[in-house]
Motif scaffolding. Structure first.
Motif, short mmCIF file in Angstrom:
data_model
loop_
_atom_site.label_atom_id
_atom_site.label_comp_id
_atom_site.label_asym_id
_atom_site.label_seq_id
_atom_site.Cartn_x
_atom_site.Cartn_y
_atom_site.Cartn_z
N LYS A 91 0.85 -1.18 0.00
CA LYS A 91 0.00 0.00 0.00
C LYS A 91 0.89 1.23 0.00
N LYS A 92 0.32 2.32 -0.42
CA LYS A 92 1.08 3.56 -0.44
C LYS A 92 1.46 3.95 0.97
N GLN A 93 2.74 4.18 1.18
CA GLN A 93 3.27 4.50 2.50
C GLN A 93 3.40 6.01 2.68
N ASN A 112 8.58 1.99 -0.77
CA ASN A 112 7.74 1.19 -1.66
C ASN A 112 6.86 0.20 -0.93
#
Length: 301
Positions: A64-66, A104
């Motif tokens: 998932k987008k961090q 990432n």
């Protein structure tokens, strides 16, 4: 008599032959295009459900987008070299707020954050996806150190609070406590079964952030991130020096000094922030479809 001339060809037969030839050519063109198309293997007959398979765009790691890690007061070469030695290859962005590190995956995020803590670098970040705490308010208790209440909740009631903050508002005469619990660890119904803490009757309420302004950190006094995820040096809301507000030796003095703009006011004074027109700038940015500017952007960050 001479031979009769042949009549004109039947239009229906000519049109039929042309359509047949066009169909044959189009089939050949389609075959050629499919052979040249690298994604041709994904083409399936929608009626043939037995051979259909779902294309999974995830890498299987639950990626998932961090949130970004914004590092301040460190050389880029030193920072990037140290992170590379940890086996992590994030993306960097140089901003006026600091060096923004974009990871990432959740694993990379944890590795980079552990490295920053080990090196005692100054940085701030935000809550990771799905890790925002469950927040409640406790009213009725006298003013005390938040750590005392945190220990009392765990020892007497088995409640493991992640953080406890004292909240003071001008419109309210008494302070109250904002308590953070791990999401899913408890509910407001269960908490309300605790009628008193120690010998004092308390009230439990759900926390609702109805404020329209941008978050301001109560540790470093900058805008755009919360106190819980701040690892920058503490700054005093009274005198502006490098210590927490509770430890200020100049509390008794009436003169205040802003840690952001050197003005004669506290850094959290909402009336001063409004004079910069930050609320209207923020709304205009939202109306244009972009991200709102960080409130306090005219302060030194």
């Amino acid at each position: 008599m001479g031979k009769a001339r042949p009549g004109p060809p039947d239009d229906s037969n000519v049109g039929k032959r042309r359509r047949q030839q066009s169909a044959e050519n189009s089939e050949g063109d389609e075959d050629t295009l499919l052979k040249q198309n690298p994604f041709a293997s994904l083409v399936t007959n929608p009626q043939d459900q037995s051979n259909c398979s779902t294309v999974n765009l995830s890498d299987g790691s639950g990626r998932k987008k961090q949130p970004p890690l914004v590092v301040k007061n460190v050389n880029f070469s030193t920072l990037s070299t140290g992170i590379a030695e940890c086996g992590v290859n994030p993306v960097y962005k140089l901003t006026r707020f600091g060096i923004k590190v974009l990871c990432n995956s959740s694993q990379e995020f944890n590795q980079v954050q552990d490295h920053l803590k080990m090196c005692s670098y100054e940085y701030y970040t935000h809550d990771k996806p799905g890790e925002r705490p469950y927040r409640v308010i406790i009213r009725g208790l006298p003013l005390a150190e938040p750590g005392i209440l945190q220990s009392q909740l765990e020892s007497e009631y088995g409640l493991e609070a992640q953080a406890v903050h004292v909240i003071r508002r001008k419109e309210e005469s008494e302070p109250f406590y904002l308590v953070h619990f791990l999401k899913g660890s408890t509910t407001l119904k269960k908490l309300r079964e605790i009628k008193h803490i120690g010998s004092i009757i308390v009230q439990w309420q759900a926390y609702r952030n109805n404020r329209a302004d941008v978050t301001q950190c109560l540790n470093c006094l900058h805008h755009g991130h919360g106190t819980r995820n701040c690892h920058l040096k503490s700054r005093c809301n009274h005198c502006g020096d490098a210590h927490t507000s509770d430890q200020c030796p100049k509390k008794s003095e009436s003169t205040k000094h802003c840690a952001n703009c050197d003005g004669a006011h506290s850094a959290t004074d909402p009336s001063v922030q409004n004079t910069y027109g930050l609320d209207s700038k923020r709304q205009n940015q939202i109306n244009r479809g972009g991200s709102p500017p960080i409130k306090g952007q005219q302060h030194q960050l």
